[in-house]
Design a protein around this motif. Structure first.
Motif, short mmCIF file in Angstrom:
data_model
loop_
_atom_site.label_atom_id
_atom_site.label_comp_id
_atom_site.label_asym_id
_atom_site.label_seq_id
_atom_site.Cartn_x
_atom_site.Cartn_y
_atom_site.Cartn_z
N ALA A 1 60.79 -33.46 21.77
CA ALA A 1 61.58 -32.57 21.22
C ALA A 1 61.03 -31.74 20.31
CB ALA A 1 62.59 -33.42 20.57
N ASN A 2 61.47 -30.76 20.03
CA ASN A 2 61.14 -29.63 19.09
C ASN A 2 61.73 -30.01 17.81
OD1 ASN A 2 61.10 -27.26 17.34
ND2 ASN A 2 61.12 -26.05 19.44
N PRO A 3 60.64 -30.31 16.73
CA PRO A 3 61.27 -30.68 15.35
C PRO A 3 62.01 -29.62 14.45
CG PRO A 3 58.96 -30.68 15.45
CD PRO A 3 59.21 -30.38 16.69
N ALA A 4 61.53 -28.40 14.97
CA ALA A 4 62.61 -27.29 14.02
C ALA A 4 63.82 -27.32 14.57
CB ALA A 4 61.92 -26.04 14.12
N TRP A 5 64.40 -27.59 15.89
CA TRP A 5 65.41 -27.43 16.52
C TRP A 5 66.18 -28.78 16.02
CZ3 TRP A 5 64.97 -26.08 22.22
CH2 TRP A 5 63.96 -24.89 22.56
N LEU A 6 65.44 -29.93 16.03
CA LEU A 6 66.39 -31.09 15.42
C LEU A 6 66.69 -31.20 13.91
CD1 LEU A 6 63.85 -34.06 16.95
CD2 LEU A 6 66.17 -32.70 18.02
N ALA A 7 65.89 -30.31 13.26
CA ALA A 7 66.06 -30.20 11.84
C ALA A 7 67.20 -29.38 11.74
CB ALA A 7 64.83 -29.52 10.93
N ALA A 8 67.28 -27.98 12.39
CA ALA A 8 68.50 -27.04 12.32
C ALA A 8 69.79 -27.91 12.93
CB ALA A 8 68.35 -26.01 13.44
N GLU B 1 57.54 -34.38 10.89
CA GLU B 1 57.62 -33.06 11.42
C GLU B 1 59.09 -32.57 11.32
OE1 GLU B 1 54.03 -32.80 14.82
OE2 GLU B 1 56.38 -32.91 15.42
N VAL B 2 60.07 -33.46 11.40
CA VAL B 2 61.44 -33.17 11.41
C VAL B 2 61.82 -32.97 9.85
CG1 VAL B 2 63.62 -33.78 11.62
CG2 VAL B 2 62.22 -33.84 13.55
#
Lengths: 429, 429
Positions: A246-253, A279-280
């Motif tokens: 998974a993309n941590p920046a997307w998850l954070a968003a 990373e998240v």
């Protein structure tokens, strides 16, 4: 920052139980005041509505309780065209999805010669509560009104408080687009009372749906029985299951999109990758800095956010079922396989390209979903919530003769001889 | 005797409104005591259950809260064989009818490339409240437990009070037949609390169904949210529409079968034939003389019974829809045609050979039906009440690109920039 739990740690069961048991709502005890308001509206109708609205919303609605078609047109005229176009797209997609939920009737005759089945029909009149102020969302108007429309409800009545005589034009535009039949500028427990009991201006409805504050929730609980109600909604939640793909920046968003709703919102990340978790967290802190609603989101993440590290993604399944999240995002290699094993979730968002916000607005499925673990027993709003089923039974003389003795035996065993006799009198027994 | 109304009389609208508004239940205010009981069970678990059961049901359940398989077998052994056989027939017919209610899942991909749909799943654990004493009906055990079984509920937990340590053997036999998984000898608000919160002996459930007294109803209302609940049942009702082709003695028997339930039961006859009305009244008086529960039935008919004379049967339809009867019997020439025009009824019994008692026991459709006008918005109990729906949404990169801008526009318009960003971050916008 959010709490971090390790599913392999010895204290995990206790820590997880604490997470599950967390009360995220201050249950303000407004029941006594709500009782008084309901009684007042039941007794004095419009006069009570006008007085309460003047006092509580600082708005004089004398002679103008109902919002006119001209007001709706004026409201629509001041809405941003891109938002109106987006609402139109949302409407079309929500309708297409919900049209598939229309139930089918059934009528069959069995071997004994008994004809039976059922028939679905739309509720004749439905009330839709729409909050005023900051929690006033046009998307929610569509999500509540369109399933009723698809169900065939002939009369949809919306109530919306207009504190200081202000209204959200996009909410009115959404109501017009969805085909709401009547709109009244009244809110709170008094609006629920008007919908349930009726007044000279507002004819009563048979069911009330839509979110609201503590007063609205208490009022709905009290009128339940007189009318039907939908679920009592709590603060929103998301649970994201992700692996290292998974993309941590997307998850954070995605976590922040949930957290910005409410300080009592809850965002949980479950992952088998401690690295991803780190990373998240970093991405989330970074994105918070530029989020307009950062204060709310930060409070939600700090007070109710959680990251759970599991040894294997399989271990996430029982945790998900226990939490029964309103929204479940699965961003893992085999998202479908994992999704198939989950029993309790309001809605599942599959894969990296399905942020929950798509479902909030234009995906098609309903965004009114069970919160606070109620996905263990409840479903999101749908067409069936605006219909009811009437069962049908017809015996022929022969089938009555075949089944009658058993009914007589049970009626007699239950001490209900009148029941038994209503059968035996027809069989000359 | 019952009130008689003429739909053509000038005072009819007022008289009918009075009939509609009639309160048939003394709403005993037990809420404060129920609140205390719930808090006690939540805090002290089994100890509270044992104490309350000792005090309220005069029954010591220390170490024997759960009813054993041996007790069930013993209970079944003392049941009348004809009643057991009738239960077995009822079970088979109820299962066959409800099996047709199993919903179907859906998953489709639309033109935009979005995959969506829903999946139904059974609730993991359901509690079934069964009243003790005189209102303890084996048929109700089947009607509540079998739809859960058909839905696939893996754990069905029954609670039943055993005042003075007495139990209805046929109720236990019905529970065993229906495949109830656990049975506990506890009732009242304390049983509802145990099901909702769990104790050391009774694991919590996700939904509670079944009828009960004022304490049970108040407790269900209070735990709603923590668990799901079914409707709050009121006194039973029947509305019979008949023309001069109907047999007055059969109609009288059907009215009495309803009236014998409860002094607060309501029986209404709507007919275009004053002659039939007279004959039914005479037959009813005659049959009352030999009815074991005559005192109850007579009180119900006297206090809440009504005969409404309409000029044409067509005029019955709006009256039926306003009353929204739990049970509707249609004994007229064109029963199907009339039935098709009715919107609000819990169950319809068609033609002269379908006394409602058949539906109570062995017809197949459920006998748990909406009372007190709630058929305007609610359905009888069914398989869907024991399942919930999870929606599914999956965007491809392309479909996210297609729908994303509209979601961004709405997120921005609603002041939820985090929502907008969770989409834009994936589109590099």
């Amino acid at each position: 920052m959010a709490i971090r739990l390790d599913a392999q740690a010895p204290g995990f069961p206790t820590a997880f139980a604490t997470l599950l048991g967390q009360k995220r709502e201050v249950s303000e005890d407004v029941d006594e005041r709500v009782r008084t308001i309901l009684a007042d509206v039941a007794a004095r109708g419009d006069a009570a509505l006008i007085e309460l609205t003047s006092r509580l919303d600082r708005c004089d609605v004398t002679g103008r309780l109902r919002i006119t078609e001209a007001e709706l047109a004026r409201a629509e005229a001041v809405c941003p065209p891109d938002a109106l176009a987006a609402l139109a797209l949302a409407k079309q997609r929500i309708e297409a999805y919900h049209a598939r939920q229309r139930p089918t009737d059934e009528l069959f005759t069995d071997d004994a010669g008994v004809t039976m089945g059922w028939r679905w029909s739309a509720i004749a009149a439905v009330g839709l509560y729409v909050p005023g102020g900051t929690a006033s969302y046009p998307s929610s108007v569509l999500m509540n009104a369109l399933p009723a429309k698809v169900a065939g409800v002939p009369r949809i009545v919306m109530v919306v408080p207009t504190p200081d005589d202000t209204l959200n034009p996009l909410v009115l535009a959404a109501a017009r687009l969805a085909g709401v039949n009547e709109i009244y500028r009244v809110g709170g427990a008094q609006a629920v009372a008007a919908l349930a009991y009726g007044t000279a201006t507002i004819a009563p409805v048979a069911k009330i749906v839509g979110p609201g504050n503590a007063y609205v929730a208490a009022a709905k609980r009290r009128v339940f029985g007189t009318v039907g109600i939908d679920m009592i909604a709590g603060p929103s939640e998301v649970l994201i299951v992700a692996d290292e793909t998974a993309n941590p920046a997307w998850l954070a968003a995605d976590l922040l999109a949930q957290a910005e709703h409410d300080e009592a919102a809850q965002c949980i990340l479950v992952t088998d990758s401690p690295t991803l978790a780190d990373e998240v967290e970093r991405a989330l802190a970074h994105q918070l800095a530029t989020l307009p609603r950062a204060a709310i989101a930060a409070a939600s993440w700090r007070d109710y956010g959680a990251i759970v590290i599991v040894p294997h993604l399989d271990d996430a399944v029982p945790l998900i079922d226990a939490i029964a999240p309103e929204h479940l995002e699965i961003e893992t290699r085999d998202a479908e396989v994992l999704a198939a094993r989950v029993r309790n979730a309001g809605a599942i968002f599959l894969g990296a390209h399905t942020p929950e916000a798509i479902g909030d607005y234009v995906g098609g499925p309903n965004h009114v979903l069970p919160t606070a673990r109620s996905a263990r027993h409840a479903s999101g709003l749908g067409v069936l919530d605006f219909m009811k089923r009437t069962s049908i039974l017809k015996c022929s003389p022969d089938s009555l003769r075949a089944l009658g003795p058993a009914a007589i035996a049970l009626g007699t065993a239950e001490g209900l001889d009148g029941h038994a006799r209503s059968v035996s009198i027809r069989l000359n027994l």
